[in-house]
Motif scaffolding. Structure first.
Motif, PDB file in Angstrom:
ATOM      1  N   ARG A 202      26.618  38.719  19.476  1.00 32.69           N
ATOM      2  CA  ARG A 202      25.181  38.430  19.468  1.00 32.69           C
ATOM      3  C   ARG A 202      24.465  39.204  20.579  1.00 32.69           C
ATOM      4  O   ARG A 202      24.991  39.322  21.697  1.00 32.69           O
ATOM      5  CB  ARG A 202      24.939  36.925  19.590  1.00 32.69           C
ATOM      6  CG  ARG A 202      25.343  36.342  20.921  1.00 32.69           C
ATOM      7  CD  ARG A 202      25.095  34.846  20.960  1.00 32.69           C
ATOM      8  NE  ARG A 202      25.508  34.287  22.234  1.00 32.69           N
ATOM      9  CZ  ARG A 202      25.677  32.996  22.458  1.00 32.69           C
ATOM     10  NH1 ARG A 202      25.489  32.113  21.486  1.00 32.69           N
ATOM     11  NH2 ARG A 202      26.037  32.562  23.645  1.00 32.69           N
ATOM     12  N   THR A 203      23.296  39.723  20.228  1.00 31.67           N
ATOM     13  CA  THR A 203      22.522  40.499  21.204  1.00 31.67           C
ATOM     14  C   THR A 203      21.480  39.621  21.895  1.00 31.67           C
ATOM     15  O   THR A 203      20.850  40.037  22.848  1.00 31.67           O
ATOM     16  CB  THR A 203      21.793  41.656  20.501  1.00 31.67           C
ATOM     17  OG1 THR A 203      20.992  41.098  19.448  1.00 31.67           O
ATOM     18  CG2 THR A 203      22.785  42.646  19.914  1.00 31.67           C
ATOM     19  N   HIS A 204      21.286  38.423  21.367  1.00 34.53           N
ATOM     20  CA  HIS A 204      20.387  37.452  22.010  1.00 34.53           C
ATOM     21  C   HIS A 204      20.773  36.037  21.568  1.00 34.53           C
ATOM     22  O   HIS A 204      21.443  35.852  20.543  1.00 34.53           O
ATOM     23  CB  HIS A 204      18.915  37.746  21.705  1.00 34.53           C
ATOM     24  CG  HIS A 204      18.567  37.833  20.245  1.00 34.53           C
ATOM     25  ND1 HIS A 204      17.310  38.105  19.795  1.00 34.53           N
ATOM     26  CD2 HIS A 204      19.314  37.697  19.123  1.00 34.53           C
ATOM     27  CE1 HIS A 204      17.296  38.114  18.468  1.00 34.53           C
ATOM     28  NE2 HIS A 204      18.491  37.883  18.045  1.00 34.53           N
ATOM     29  N   THR A 205      20.345  35.048  22.366  1.00 32.64           N
ATOM     30  CA  THR A 205      20.697  33.665  22.010  1.00 32.64           C
ATOM     31  C   THR A 205      19.737  33.092  20.967  1.00 32.64           C
ATOM     32  O   THR A 205      19.846  31.924  20.604  1.00 32.64           O
ATOM     33  CB  THR A 205      20.738  32.743  23.254  1.00 32.64           C
ATOM     34  OG1 THR A 205      19.587  32.999  24.039  1.00 32.64           O
ATOM     35  CG2 THR A 205      21.980  32.950  24.062  1.00 32.64           C
TER      36      THR A 205
ATOM     37  N   VAL B  65      18.578  32.311  28.217  1.00 30.37           N
ATOM     38  CA  VAL B  65      18.288  30.928  27.831  1.00 30.37           C
ATOM     39  C   VAL B  65      17.114  31.000  26.859  1.00 30.37           C
ATOM     40  O   VAL B  65      16.125  31.675  27.106  1.00 30.37           O
ATOM     41  CB  VAL B  65      17.914  30.051  29.041  1.00 30.37           C
ATOM     42  CG1 VAL B  65      17.519  28.657  28.566  1.00 30.37           C
ATOM     43  CG2 VAL B  65      19.083  29.940  30.005  1.00 30.37           C
ATOM     44  N   GLU B  66      17.289  30.328  25.753  1.00 29.93           N
ATOM     45  CA  GLU B  66      16.295  30.339  24.680  1.00 29.93           C
ATOM     46  C   GLU B  66      15.777  28.918  24.521  1.00 29.93           C
ATOM     47  O   GLU B  66      16.551  27.967  24.641  1.00 29.93           O
ATOM     48  CB  GLU B  66      17.053  30.755  23.416  1.00 29.93           C
ATOM     49  CG  GLU B  66      16.265  30.775  22.166  1.00 29.93           C
ATOM     50  CD  GLU B  66      15.722  32.148  21.883  1.00 29.93           C
ATOM     51  OE1 GLU B  66      16.121  33.110  22.574  1.00 29.93           O
ATOM     52  OE2 GLU B  66      14.896  32.257  20.985  1.00 29.93           O
ATOM     53  N   ALA B  67      14.502  28.763  24.266  1.00 30.46           N
ATOM     54  CA  ALA B  67      13.997  27.416  23.975  1.00 30.46           C
ATOM     55  C   ALA B  67      13.276  27.430  22.632  1.00 30.46           C
ATOM     56  O   ALA B  67      12.646  28.436  22.279  1.00 30.46           O
ATOM     57  CB  ALA B  67      13.046  26.952  25.076  1.00 30.46           C
TER      58      ALA B  67
ATOM     59  N   GLY C 167       9.934  36.442  27.142  1.00 34.83           N
ATOM     60  CA  GLY C 167       9.231  36.675  25.885  1.00 34.83           C
ATOM     61  C   GLY C 167       9.051  35.345  25.164  1.00 34.83           C
ATOM     62  O   GLY C 167       9.858  34.425  25.327  1.00 34.83           O
ATOM     63  N   CYS C 168       7.976  35.246  24.383  1.00 38.78           N
ATOM     64  CA  CYS C 168       7.721  33.970  23.706  1.00 38.78           C
ATOM     65  C   CYS C 168       6.781  34.168  22.521  1.00 38.78           C
ATOM     66  O   CYS C 168       6.290  35.273  22.292  1.00 38.78           O
ATOM     67  CB  CYS C 168       7.126  32.975  24.681  1.00 38.78           C
ATOM     68  SG  CYS C 168       5.575  33.552  25.414  1.00 38.78           S
ATOM     69  N   GLY C 169       6.532  33.092  21.819  1.00 41.63           N
ATOM     70  CA  GLY C 169       5.568  33.172  20.720  1.00 41.63           C
ATOM     71  C   GLY C 169       5.703  31.986  19.789  1.00 41.63           C
ATOM     72  O   GLY C 169       6.515  31.081  20.005  1.00 41.63           O
ATOM     73  N   MET C 170       4.846  32.009  18.728  1.00 45.43           N
ATOM     74  CA  MET C 170       4.925  30.957  17.706  1.00 45.43           C
ATOM     75  C   MET C 170       5.918  31.424  16.643  1.00 45.43           C
ATOM     76  O   MET C 170       5.835  32.573  16.183  1.00 45.43           O
ATOM     77  CB  MET C 170       3.551  30.740  17.070  1.00 45.43           C
ATOM     78  CG  MET C 170       2.468  30.312  18.050  1.00 45.43           C
ATOM     79  SD  MET C 170       2.908  28.838  18.999  1.00 45.43           S
ATOM     80  CE  MET C 170       2.857  27.580  17.737  1.00 45.43           C
TER      81      MET C 170
ATOM     82  N   TYR D  40       7.170  26.743  18.585  1.00 44.20           N
ATOM     83  CA  TYR D  40       7.175  27.885  19.516  1.00 44.20           C
ATOM     84  C   TYR D  40       8.599  28.164  19.976  1.00 44.20           C
ATOM     85  O   TYR D  40       9.483  27.295  19.881  1.00 44.20           O
ATOM     86  CB  TYR D  40       6.231  27.675  20.706  1.00 44.20           C
ATOM     87  CG  TYR D  40       6.573  26.574  21.694  1.00 44.20           C
ATOM     88  CD1 TYR D  40       7.673  26.679  22.561  1.00 44.20           C
ATOM     89  CD2 TYR D  40       5.750  25.453  21.814  1.00 44.20           C
ATOM     90  CE1 TYR D  40       7.953  25.682  23.482  1.00 44.20           C
ATOM     91  CE2 TYR D  40       6.027  24.452  22.744  1.00 44.20           C
ATOM     92  CZ  TYR D  40       7.125  24.575  23.569  1.00 44.20           C
ATOM     93  OH  TYR D  40       7.405  23.600  24.482  1.00 44.20           O
ATOM     94  N   ALA D  41       8.809  29.413  20.431  1.00 41.75           N
ATOM     95  CA  ALA D  41      10.116  29.802  20.971  1.00 41.75           C
ATOM     96  C   ALA D  41       9.885  30.643  22.205  1.00 41.75           C
ATOM     97  O   ALA D  41       8.824  31.274  22.358  1.00 41.75           O
ATOM     98  CB  ALA D  41      10.899  30.593  19.934  1.00 41.75           C
ATOM     99  N   LEU D  42      10.862  30.638  23.069  1.00 41.34           N
ATOM    100  CA  LEU D  42      10.794  31.538  24.225  1.00 41.34           C
ATOM    101  C   LEU D  42      12.211  31.889  24.650  1.00 41.34           C
ATOM    102  O   LEU D  42      13.153  31.139  24.385  1.00 41.34           O
ATOM    103  CB  LEU D  42      10.020  30.890  25.380  1.00 41.34           C
ATOM    104  CG  LEU D  42      10.544  29.567  25.943  1.00 41.34           C
ATOM    105  CD1 LEU D  42      11.278  29.802  27.253  1.00 41.34           C
ATOM    106  CD2 LEU D  42       9.393  28.599  26.160  1.00 41.34           C
ATOM    107  N   GLY D  43      12.328  33.067  25.248  1.00 45.79           N
ATOM    108  CA  GLY D  43      13.665  33.481  25.676  1.00 45.79           C
ATOM    109  C   GLY D  43      13.595  34.255  26.976  1.00 45.79           C
ATOM    110  O   GLY D  43      12.658  35.041  27.181  1.00 45.79           O
TER     111      GLY D  43
HETATM  112  N1  DAH Z   1      15.384  37.305  21.836  1.00 44.75           N
HETATM  113  C1  DAH Z   1      14.524  38.078  22.687  1.00 44.75           C
HETATM  114  C2  DAH Z   1      15.360  39.109  23.399  1.00 44.75           C
HETATM  115  O1  DAH Z   1      16.532  39.055  23.386  1.00 44.75           O
HETATM  116  C3  DAH Z   1      13.865  37.198  23.702  1.00 44.75           C
HETATM  117  C4  DAH Z   1      12.860  36.313  23.052  1.00 44.75           C
HETATM  118  C5  DAH Z   1      11.564  36.714  22.903  1.00 44.75           C
HETATM  119  C6  DAH Z   1      13.206  35.076  22.570  1.00 44.75           C
HETATM  120  C7  DAH Z   1      10.612  35.934  22.309  1.00 44.75           C
HETATM  121  C8  DAH Z   1      12.259  34.263  21.967  1.00 44.75           C
HETATM  122  C9  DAH Z   1      10.958  34.706  21.862  1.00 44.75           C
HETATM  123  O2  DAH Z   1      12.556  33.072  21.504  1.00 44.75           O
HETATM  124  O3  DAH Z   1      10.037  33.905  21.263  1.00 44.75           O
HETATM  125  O4  DAH Z   1      14.812  40.001  23.997  1.00 44.75           O
END
Ligand code: DAH
Length: 339
Positions: A164-167, A207-209, A280-283, A302-305
């Motif tokens: 995986r390249t991101h959580t 960490v991802e929310a 980074g984040c968004g809806m 919403y999500a953020l990472g």
């Molecule tokens: N997954 C993105 C990354 O690896 C980070 C990220 C950005 C996660 C925006 C999110 C988001 O949940 O809403 O760079």
């Protein structure tokens, strides 16, 4: 009397015993109050005056010999006991010095604790993932550059199985399994095929929310971000959101915090802007919700990472990312913690 002493002396030299009870029996036989030697001692007053000196000395020699022999037998028995197989001689010697928590673990825990206070719970997923959970379900177009060989590690030349390249992949898994309300925080290790340098590594931590429910709005996201920034970096911290792009969120943003070093005035660390980017984040894009079986007309989210290394660098000013994985005890020992 002398003869008797000599016989006993010879007897004592030859004593043998294998068990603790046998040794004890011998001690009683020779050394107890009613034992052979004590009897001789009480007979001593009957010895003729001119022999007292010689007999007295002999008696003392006998008593000492008996004590020594019985001690020898005891020691032999005890050392034999410690050769017993039930004792593990390979066990580490005590005391074992307690280590310290890794700085990334400390910061990861701090991030998770802050979100936990907002009602989020931890979710985890596999590091070896499939294309669907890492990319396709998250709205990455077929030709998106993040799928490019340069970024992604593939397992056994199978383009469908990746590290995986991101959580964000954990989002996909949880949304597929559960219906809203969903409020999760996903810490974990991620991998990217990058040349290793002081500012990039082929593995790091994120960490991802994710929060999905009825009527979740961008204002909710902003408030959660502000709370996080103040808890993590101090009550004076300001945040700023800049429009950005991620395939899985619409609208998307990147969040900066006021530079903790110059307090926003501008310095070399923030490249004289007064701001540093942290996440980074968004809806959540309605396509992503639908891909995972969640009704996008009913629910929003919403999500953020964020990168744990980045946050750790901001907190502790670690200049070289490679230090996190070199296991240099001089570096690690500086992060003492109570938990
Ligand atoms: N997954 C993105 C990354 O690896 C980070 C990220 C950005 C996660 C925006 C999110 C988001 O949940 O809403 O760079």
């Amino acid at each position: 009397m002398i003869d008797k002493i000599n016989t006993l002396l010879a007897e004592i030299e030859a004593l043998k015993a294998e068990k603790a009870e046998e040794i004890e029996a011998l001690r009683i036989k020779y050394l107890s109050k009613k034992g052979e030697i004590s009897l001789l001692m009480s007979d001593f007053r009957n010895v003729a005056a001119d022999q007292k000196r010689e007999v007295g000395m002999k008696l003392n020699v006998l008593k000492e010999a008996a004590q020594n022999r019985i001690n020898e037998l005891k020691e032999a028995f005890e050392s034999k006991d410690s050769n017993d197989d039930s004792i593990d001689l390979t066990r580490t010697a005590y005391p074992i010095p307690l280590g310290t928590r890794h700085p990334l673990s400390l910061v990861k825990k701090e991030i998770c604790d802050i979100f936990r206070r907002l009602g989020f719970s931890i979710a985890e997923g596999p590091e070896v993932e499939d294309d669907w959970h890492v990319f396709s379900a998250l709205n990455f177009a077929e030709d998106h550059p993040a799928r490019d060989m340069q970024d992604t590690f593939f397992i056994a030349h199978d383009p469908q199985i990746v590290l995986r390249t991101h959580t964000s992949s954990v989002q996909t898994r949880v949304m597929e399994k559960e219906q809203p309300p969903i409020r999760i925080i996903c810490p974990g290790r991620v991998y990217r095929n990058e040349a290793i340098s002081y500012r990039a590594h082929c593995f790091f931590h994120q960490v991802e929310a994710l929060y999905i429910d009825k009527n979740v709005s961008f204002a909710d996201l902003k408030q959660a971000l502000l709370f996080f920034a103040k808890e993590m970096f101090g009550a004076d911290t300001k945040i700023r959101l800049r429009p950005s792009y991620f395939p899985f969120t619409e609208p998307s943003a990147e969040m900066d915090i006021s530079c903790g070093i110059c307090g926003g005035k501008g310095c070399a660390f923030c490249k004289h802007t007064g701001w540093v980017e942290i996440l980074g984040c968004g809806m959540v894009d309605p396509n992503v919700l639908e891909n995972c079986g969640i009704d996008s007309k009913k629910y929003t989210g919403y999500a953020l990472g964020m990168g744990v290394e980045r946050i750790t660098n901001l907190k502790y000013r670690v200049k070289d990312l490679r230090m996190f994985s070199e296991n240099d005890i001089r570096f690690l020992n500086q992060f003492e913690s109570a938990h």
